[in-house]
Design an enzyme around this catalytic site. Structure first.
Site, PDB file in Angstrom:
ATOM      1  N   GLY A  10      -4.009 -51.833  36.843  1.00 50.31           N
ATOM      2  CA  GLY A  10      -4.409 -50.676  37.663  1.00 50.31           C
ATOM      3  C   GLY A  10      -5.261 -51.093  38.855  1.00 50.31           C
ATOM      4  O   GLY A  10      -5.577 -52.270  39.046  1.00 50.31           O
ATOM      5  N   ALA A  59      -6.440 -45.543  31.965  1.00 47.03           N
ATOM      6  CA  ALA A  59      -6.584 -44.094  31.766  1.00 47.03           C
ATOM      7  C   ALA A  59      -5.336 -43.400  32.281  1.00 47.03           C
ATOM      8  O   ALA A  59      -4.569 -43.978  33.074  1.00 47.03           O
ATOM      9  CB  ALA A  59      -7.805 -43.567  32.516  1.00 47.03           C
ATOM     10  N   THR A  61      -4.509 -41.164  34.797  1.00 46.86           N
ATOM     11  CA  THR A  61      -5.307 -40.779  35.974  1.00 46.86           C
ATOM     12  C   THR A  61      -4.623 -39.751  36.876  1.00 46.86           C
ATOM     13  O   THR A  61      -5.215 -39.351  37.874  1.00 46.86           O
ATOM     14  CB  THR A  61      -5.639 -42.030  36.829  1.00 46.86           C
ATOM     15  OG1 THR A  61      -4.407 -42.681  37.158  1.00 46.86           O
ATOM     16  CG2 THR A  61      -6.545 -42.989  36.103  1.00 46.86           C
ATOM     17  N   THR A 100     -15.362 -40.568  35.268  1.00 46.42           N
ATOM     18  CA  THR A 100     -15.071 -39.992  36.575  1.00 46.42           C
ATOM     19  C   THR A 100     -16.059 -38.924  37.038  1.00 46.42           C
ATOM     20  O   THR A 100     -16.696 -38.256  36.210  1.00 46.42           O
ATOM     21  CB  THR A 100     -13.652 -39.359  36.512  1.00 46.42           C
ATOM     22  OG1 THR A 100     -13.393 -38.648  37.712  1.00 46.42           O
ATOM     23  CG2 THR A 100     -13.522 -38.377  35.356  1.00 46.42           C
ATOM     24  N   ASP A 101     -16.129 -38.748  38.361  1.00 44.59           N
ATOM     25  CA  ASP A 101     -16.886 -37.641  38.966  1.00 44.59           C
ATOM     26  C   ASP A 101     -16.276 -36.281  38.589  1.00 44.59           C
ATOM     27  O   ASP A 101     -16.922 -35.256  38.720  1.00 44.59           O
ATOM     28  CB  ASP A 101     -16.921 -37.796  40.495  1.00 44.59           C
ATOM     29  CG  ASP A 101     -15.549 -37.985  41.120  1.00 44.59           C
ATOM     30  OD1 ASP A 101     -14.650 -38.517  40.441  1.00 44.59           O
ATOM     31  OD2 ASP A 101     -15.350 -37.599  42.290  1.00 44.59           O
ATOM     32  N   TYR A 124      -7.839 -33.117  33.114  1.00 37.80           N
ATOM     33  CA  TYR A 124      -8.230 -34.523  33.311  1.00 37.80           C
ATOM     34  C   TYR A 124      -9.742 -34.688  33.081  1.00 37.80           C
ATOM     35  O   TYR A 124     -10.172 -35.538  32.301  1.00 37.80           O
ATOM     36  CB  TYR A 124      -7.850 -34.956  34.734  1.00 37.80           C
ATOM     37  CG  TYR A 124      -8.424 -36.291  35.165  1.00 37.80           C
ATOM     38  CD1 TYR A 124      -7.963 -37.481  34.615  1.00 37.80           C
ATOM     39  CD2 TYR A 124      -9.419 -36.364  36.143  1.00 37.80           C
ATOM     40  CE1 TYR A 124      -8.484 -38.712  35.021  1.00 37.80           C
ATOM     41  CE2 TYR A 124      -9.941 -37.583  36.559  1.00 37.80           C
ATOM     42  CZ  TYR A 124      -9.471 -38.751  35.999  1.00 37.80           C
ATOM     43  OH  TYR A 124      -9.995 -39.957  36.404  1.00 37.80           O
ATOM     44  N   TRP A 149     -13.633 -41.662  43.953  1.00 30.11           N
ATOM     45  CA  TRP A 149     -12.854 -42.044  45.154  1.00 30.11           C
ATOM     46  C   TRP A 149     -12.698 -43.564  45.287  1.00 30.11           C
ATOM     47  O   TRP A 149     -13.083 -44.166  46.299  1.00 30.11           O
ATOM     48  CB  TRP A 149     -13.503 -41.466  46.415  1.00 30.11           C
ATOM     49  CG  TRP A 149     -13.380 -39.975  46.531  1.00 30.11           C
ATOM     50  CD1 TRP A 149     -12.953 -39.084  45.594  1.00 30.11           C
ATOM     51  CD2 TRP A 149     -13.732 -39.179  47.694  1.00 30.11           C
ATOM     52  NE1 TRP A 149     -13.004 -37.796  46.094  1.00 30.11           N
ATOM     53  CE2 TRP A 149     -13.478 -37.835  47.369  1.00 30.11           C
ATOM     54  CE3 TRP A 149     -14.237 -39.482  48.954  1.00 30.11           C
ATOM     55  CZ2 TRP A 149     -13.701 -36.791  48.283  1.00 30.11           C
ATOM     56  CZ3 TRP A 149     -14.469 -38.445  49.845  1.00 30.11           C
ATOM     57  CH2 TRP A 149     -14.194 -37.123  49.511  1.00 30.11           C
TER      58      TRP A 149
HETATM   59  N1  LIG Z   1      -9.086 -43.834  41.371  1.00 25.65           N
HETATM   60  C1  LIG Z   1     -10.128 -43.047  41.496  1.00 25.65           C
HETATM   61  O1  LIG Z   1     -10.408 -42.529  42.579  1.00 25.65           O
HETATM   62  C2  LIG Z   1     -11.013 -42.777  40.309  1.00 25.65           C
HETATM   63  C3  LIG Z   1     -12.002 -41.823  40.450  1.00 25.65           C
HETATM   64  C4  LIG Z   1     -12.831 -41.556  39.374  1.00 25.65           C
HETATM   65  C5  LIG Z   1     -12.665 -42.247  38.191  1.00 25.65           C
HETATM   66  N2  LIG Z   1     -11.673 -43.157  38.055  1.00 25.65           N
HETATM   67  C6  LIG Z   1     -11.550 -43.836  36.765  1.00 25.65           C
HETATM   68  O2  LIG Z   1     -11.548 -45.235  36.971  1.00 25.65           O
HETATM   69  C7  LIG Z   1     -10.728 -45.881  35.999  1.00 25.65           C
HETATM   70  C8  LIG Z   1      -9.716 -46.774  36.687  1.00 25.65           C
HETATM   71  O3  LIG Z   1      -8.853 -45.972  37.478  1.00 25.65           O
HETATM   72  P1  LIG Z   1      -7.914 -46.596  38.610  1.00 25.65           P
HETATM   73  O4  LIG Z   1      -8.353 -46.051  39.904  1.00 25.65           O
HETATM   74  O5  LIG Z   1      -7.811 -48.079  38.440  1.00 25.65           O
HETATM   75  O6  LIG Z   1      -6.553 -45.892  38.211  1.00 25.65           O
HETATM   76  P2  LIG Z   1      -5.073 -46.494  38.061  1.00 25.65           P
HETATM   77  O7  LIG Z   1      -4.770 -47.390  39.204  1.00 25.65           O
HETATM   78  O8  LIG Z   1      -4.214 -45.299  37.791  1.00 25.65           O
HETATM   79  O9  LIG Z   1      -5.196 -47.391  36.759  1.00 25.65           O
HETATM   80  C9  LIG Z   1      -5.123 -46.890  35.469  1.00 25.65           C
HETATM   81  C10 LIG Z   1      -4.357 -47.888  34.648  1.00 25.65           C
HETATM   82  O10 LIG Z   1      -4.213 -47.356  33.332  1.00 25.65           O
HETATM   83  C11 LIG Z   1      -2.886 -47.604  32.918  1.00 25.65           C
HETATM   84  N3  LIG Z   1      -2.452 -46.671  31.891  1.00 25.65           N
HETATM   85  C12 LIG Z   1      -2.070 -45.375  32.018  1.00 25.65           C
HETATM   86  N4  LIG Z   1      -1.701 -44.887  30.830  1.00 25.65           N
HETATM   87  C13 LIG Z   1      -1.879 -45.889  29.930  1.00 25.65           C
HETATM   88  C14 LIG Z   1      -1.641 -46.007  28.548  1.00 25.65           C
HETATM   89  N5  LIG Z   1      -1.158 -44.995  27.808  1.00 25.65           N
HETATM   90  N6  LIG Z   1      -1.914 -47.188  27.943  1.00 25.65           N
HETATM   91  C15 LIG Z   1      -2.368 -48.239  28.663  1.00 25.65           C
HETATM   92  N7  LIG Z   1      -2.594 -48.198  29.979  1.00 25.65           N
HETATM   93  C16 LIG Z   1      -2.344 -47.026  30.604  1.00 25.65           C
HETATM   94  C17 LIG Z   1      -2.055 -47.467  34.170  1.00 25.65           C
HETATM   95  O11 LIG Z   1      -0.809 -48.117  34.012  1.00 25.65           O
HETATM   96  P3  LIG Z   1       0.530 -47.511  34.685  1.00 25.65           P
HETATM   97  O12 LIG Z   1       0.204 -47.297  36.121  1.00 25.65           O
HETATM   98  O13 LIG Z   1       1.521 -48.545  34.420  1.00 25.65           O
HETATM   99  O14 LIG Z   1       0.779 -46.217  33.964  1.00 25.65           O
HETATM  100  C18 LIG Z   1      -2.951 -48.145  35.184  1.00 25.65           C
HETATM  101  O15 LIG Z   1      -2.719 -49.537  35.218  1.00 25.65           O
HETATM  102  C19 LIG Z   1     -10.138 -44.749  35.151  1.00 25.65           C
HETATM  103  O16 LIG Z   1     -10.938 -44.571  34.015  1.00 25.65           O
HETATM  104  C20 LIG Z   1     -10.271 -43.520  36.032  1.00 25.65           C
HETATM  105  O17 LIG Z   1     -10.357 -42.342  35.268  1.00 25.65           O
HETATM  106  C21 LIG Z   1     -10.846 -43.446  39.096  1.00 25.65           C
END
Ligand SMILES: NC(=O)c1ccc[n+]([C@@H]2O[C@H](COP(=O)([O-])OP(=O)(O)OC[C@H]3O[C@@H](n4cnc5c(N)ncnc54)[C@H](OP(=O)(O)O)[C@@H]3O)[C@@H](O)[C@H]2O)c1
Length: 311
Positions: A10, A59, A61, A100-101, A124, A149
């Protein structure tokens, strides 16, 4: 220190893999290698792995998909983190779980602190809050890190979509009445390394006695709207000599988002509600570590000059 990272494919997980490999003994599992929705598989695979710290950056997401697939959202974002925390307890290891926020309702108009009451307004957000609670109920030595973000080179996010649109179109716009703080995966990795160093300094030979546990907000400093974020990204591109068709970003109201998405390029409209204001205070992190995260504008500029100038 032996570290296992889940969600290694991710945006955040891939950045942590890259940044931590030179410093620590790191093993990663991506979605194909480990499915968090299979709780039995999780117990077997993670249970059979040796580590001191488990980092969960995996997650479900997709905020709108969570609204529709509620059960799946709760299994991956709430139940699985609880299972991970239990596995860590059995191994005398620590869990760092990302949240997350979106656990906040966005009604406040000052940065949210770790002590503020969470009140999610989407499936979510609800599932992520339940995940936080499950992790902390399993043991108070674990750490829940809330971010907002998130951007970085490993998976496109809002800023990349804006730059791409500005390369194709002369007119672009972004929401001007939704506030938070862009946060760079590189900076999250640095902040997390600070936590890991604190843990190992305070507990030579083990990781038992760090001060950093419970909930902690990681965010670059400052706040902005999506319009200001996109405008700054375009300004940084211009300064870096990256050619764009659009020079300014027009304002879009949050309330217009559904209509515009329906009418633009066949994109599905938003299903889930989003908090209008979700700035995370990084004051606790700064106080505990003695280091203030840099301003979001500096972080975005660093990202663009480092990764877009090469393209
Ligand atoms: N991005 C943001 O702006 C943001 C904001 C607030 C909080 N967060 C938090 O930060 C963390 C990292 O998010 P990120 O931005 O890196 O998001 P991301 O790029 O969507 O990464 C999430 C990863 O989790 C994997 N995943 C999804 N379902 C899964 C499952 N059932 N089993 C195993 N892996 C799974 C996804 O794989 P696939 O893509 O192959 O499904 C992806 O590699 C998360 O906890 C998210 O809630 C992110």
């Amino acid at each position: 220190m032996k570290i296992v990272i889940l969600g290694a494919g991710g945006r955040l997980g891939a950045a942590l893999m890259r940044e931590f490999r030179p410093k620590y003994d790191v093993v990663g599992f991506d979605h194909a290698q480990l499915d968090l929705s299979n709780l039995e598989g999780l117990r077997e695979k993670v249970g059979a792995t040796t580590f001191d710290v488990l980092i969960n950056a995996a997650a479900f997401t997709n905020v709108d998909a969570c609204e529709i697939e509620r059960d799946r959202a709760f299994r991956i974002n709430a139940e699985a983190p609880g299972v991970l925390a239990e596995i860590c307890n059995e191994k005398d290891a620590k869990l760092i779980h990302f949240s997350t926020d979106y656990v906040f309702d966005g009604e406040k108009r000052a940065p949210y602190t770790e002590e503020d009451q969470a009140n999610p307004i989407s499936a979510y957000g609800e599932s992520k809050l339940a995940g936080e609670k499950n992790v902390l109920a399993a043991g108070d030595r674990h750490l829940v890190v809330r971010v907002s973000w998130v951007f970085g080179p490993d998976r496109p996010s809002f800023v990349d979509a804006m730059i791409k649109r500005a390369q194709q179109d002369e007119k672009i716009d972004a929401i001007s009445d939704k506030f938070s703080t862009p946060t760079y995966t590189h900076d999250i990795a640095e902040m997390l390394a600070g936590v890991l160093d604190d843990w190992s300094r305070r507990a030579p030979g083990g990781l038992g006695a760090g001060r950093l546990h419970g909930i902690l907000h990681f965010a670059n400093t400052g706040k902005c709207t999506w319009q200001e974020y996109a405008q700054w990204a375009l300004d940084c591109c211009r300064d870096a000599g990256i050619p764009l068709k659009a020079r300014t970003v027009g304002a879009l109201k949050l309330s217009e988002m559904t209509r515009l998405r329906q009418g633009s390029g066949g994109q599905a409209p938003w299903v889930a509600r989003r908090p209008v204001y979700s700035v995370l205070s990084n004051a606790k992190y700064t106080e505990l570590t003695g280091t203030a995260p840099r301003a979001w504008r500096e972080a975005v500029n660093d990202y663009i000059t480092r990764f877009y100038s090469k393209k």
